[in-house]
Design an enzyme around this catalytic site. Structure first.
Site, short mmCIF file in Angstrom:
data_model
loop_
_atom_site.label_atom_id
_atom_site.label_comp_id
_atom_site.label_asym_id
_atom_site.label_seq_id
_atom_site.Cartn_x
_atom_site.Cartn_y
_atom_site.Cartn_z
N ARG A 246 0.86 -1.19 0.00
CA ARG A 246 0.00 0.00 0.00
C ARG A 246 0.89 1.23 0.00
NH1 ARG A 246 -3.51 -2.66 -1.41
NH2 ARG A 246 -5.59 -2.95 -0.53
N GLU A 275 -3.66 7.84 -5.46
CA GLU A 275 -3.91 7.03 -6.66
C GLU A 275 -5.12 7.58 -7.41
OE1 GLU A 275 -4.13 2.88 -5.59
OE2 GLU A 275 -2.03 2.81 -5.06
N HIS A 294 -1.03 0.11 -9.75
CA HIS A 294 -1.72 -0.81 -8.82
C HIS A 294 -2.27 -2.03 -9.58
CE1 HIS A 294 -3.84 -0.77 -4.66
NE2 HIS A 294 -3.63 -2.00 -5.07
C1 GLV Z 1 -5.08 -5.03 -3.88
O1 GLV Z 1 -4.35 -4.14 -3.60
C2 GLV Z 1 -5.98 -5.67 -2.98
O2 GLV Z 1 -6.05 -5.31 -1.80
O3 GLV Z 1 -6.71 -6.57 -3.44
#
Ligand code: GLV
Length: 341
Positions: A246, A275, A294
């Site tokens: 994260r 983001e 991501h």
């Molecule tokens: C991705 O970052 C998730 O938490 O699935």
């Protein structure tokens, strides 16, 4: 017959979610937005959330949907929040538990995909793959000794921050690449140490010993800015930082400073404090930084499995069965399961 209302916060999730719910006596409401799962902009506006939290029994949410205490306090009939993600840091799980709301998520099914990306980013950094790609496309002439000379991966030391399922999967891959693997985790994992031939280190020792540091730890209030200026300064000047967990685990301003002042050799980031990362962000100006939007779990197979798990979690709760993955097991004693359909 119209049964309990289920709200889905995106219309572009894998179709299994809609088809499975369509087989049940439930009323499906769906937000028409189709943005990426982590996008806050694609999340319904607050008034829609409030209405859905008041009227619906279940909601399917994604990472970009911030489900905070004030929203949870608006809920009336809601008993299950099923997130299409492993992370639950966008949900106030404590507030949900207090209100007897089940919070379910999708761990395990995305472990291997995220670990693959972590290794991909590590190798891309070490061997300057993205820089090479840009140079070839620009028609650059390779006439200088030293161009694109990277760092070795085999024989190097990898430090993994957080030895959960994803960290362990990264360790397995790194061992196959002949790397020495050390890790830091809140709790020591002697069985994994033994099985994979890896060693525990206190965080500070890990940072100063590693050639590559991969962050896979979960986001919690305790891990926010775990990697700050002081800790970045402990890293070797030739070391690389990779974050697939994260964004807010790393203090972005401190990282920019570290890159500007050459405290580390580079970084690869799949996650950001903000983001999407604005294209004008300082991080985007460094040649020795690899950025991905991501995409840790973004393979068709993994995203399909995450959807299957997300919908099954929700259906189980509606049917009075334990969901496959429950993020707040304490809720079982607050609102015992009972069939609603
Ligand atoms: C991705 O970052 C998730 O938490 O699935």
């Amino acid at each position: 017959m119209v049964g309990p209302c289920i709200f889905i916060s995106r219309s572009n999730l894998p179709s299994v979610i809609y088809t499975q719910l369509n087989k049940l006596p439930v009323e499906i409401r769906m937000w028409k937005e189709t943005g990426p799962m982590w996008s806050r902009q694609a999340s319904p506006p607050r008034e829609v959330w409030v209405e859905m939290f008041k009227e619906c029994t279940g909601v399917v949410v994604t990472l970009g949907d911030v489900i905070d205490r004030s929203l949870i306090n608006e809920s009336d009939k809601l008993i299950v929040i099923s997130t299409y993600s492993v992370g639950v840091d966008h949900i106030d799980v404590k507030a949900a538990t207090e209100r007897g709301i089940y919070v379910t998520h999708t761990p395990e099914v995305l472990v291997e995909a995220v670990a693959d990306l972590a290794m991909g980013l590590l190798i891309a950094l070490a061997r300057k793959i993205v820089q090479g790609d840009k140079l070839v496309r620009a028609g650059a002439i390779f006439d200088k000794w030293g161009w694109l000379l990277g760092s070795e991966v085999h024989g190097a030391t990898l430090g993994i921050i957080g030895l959960g399922n994803i960290g362990t999967a990264v360790a397995r891959r790194a061992r196959a690449f002949n790397m020495k693997v050390i890790y830091w985790s809140r709790t020591r994992k002697p069985q994994i140490e033994f099985a994979l031939g890896i060693e525990y280190r206190p965080l500070e020792a890990l940072l100063s010993e590693s050639d590559y540091v991969v962050i896979t730890v979960a986001a919690t209030p305790e891990t926010r800015h775990l990697i700050n200026e002081e800790r970045l300064k402990l890293m070797k000047r030739g070391a690389y930082l990779i974050n697939v967990a994260r964004g807010d685990i790393v203090d972005t301003n401190a990282l920019v400073k570290a890159l500007k002042e050459g405290w580390i050799a580079g970084a690869a980031l799949d996650v950001f404090e903000e983001e999407p990362l604005p294209s004008t962000h300082e991080l985007a100006k460094f040649d020795n930084v690899v950025l991905t939007p991501h995409i840790g779990s973004a393979t068709s197979e993994t995203r399909e499995r995450m959807a299957e798990v997300a919908v099954q979690n929700l259906i189980n709760v509606l049917m009075g069965k334990r969901p496959l993955y429950l993020a707040n097991p304490e809720v079982l004693s607050i609102r015992p399961l009972q069939p609603l359909i």
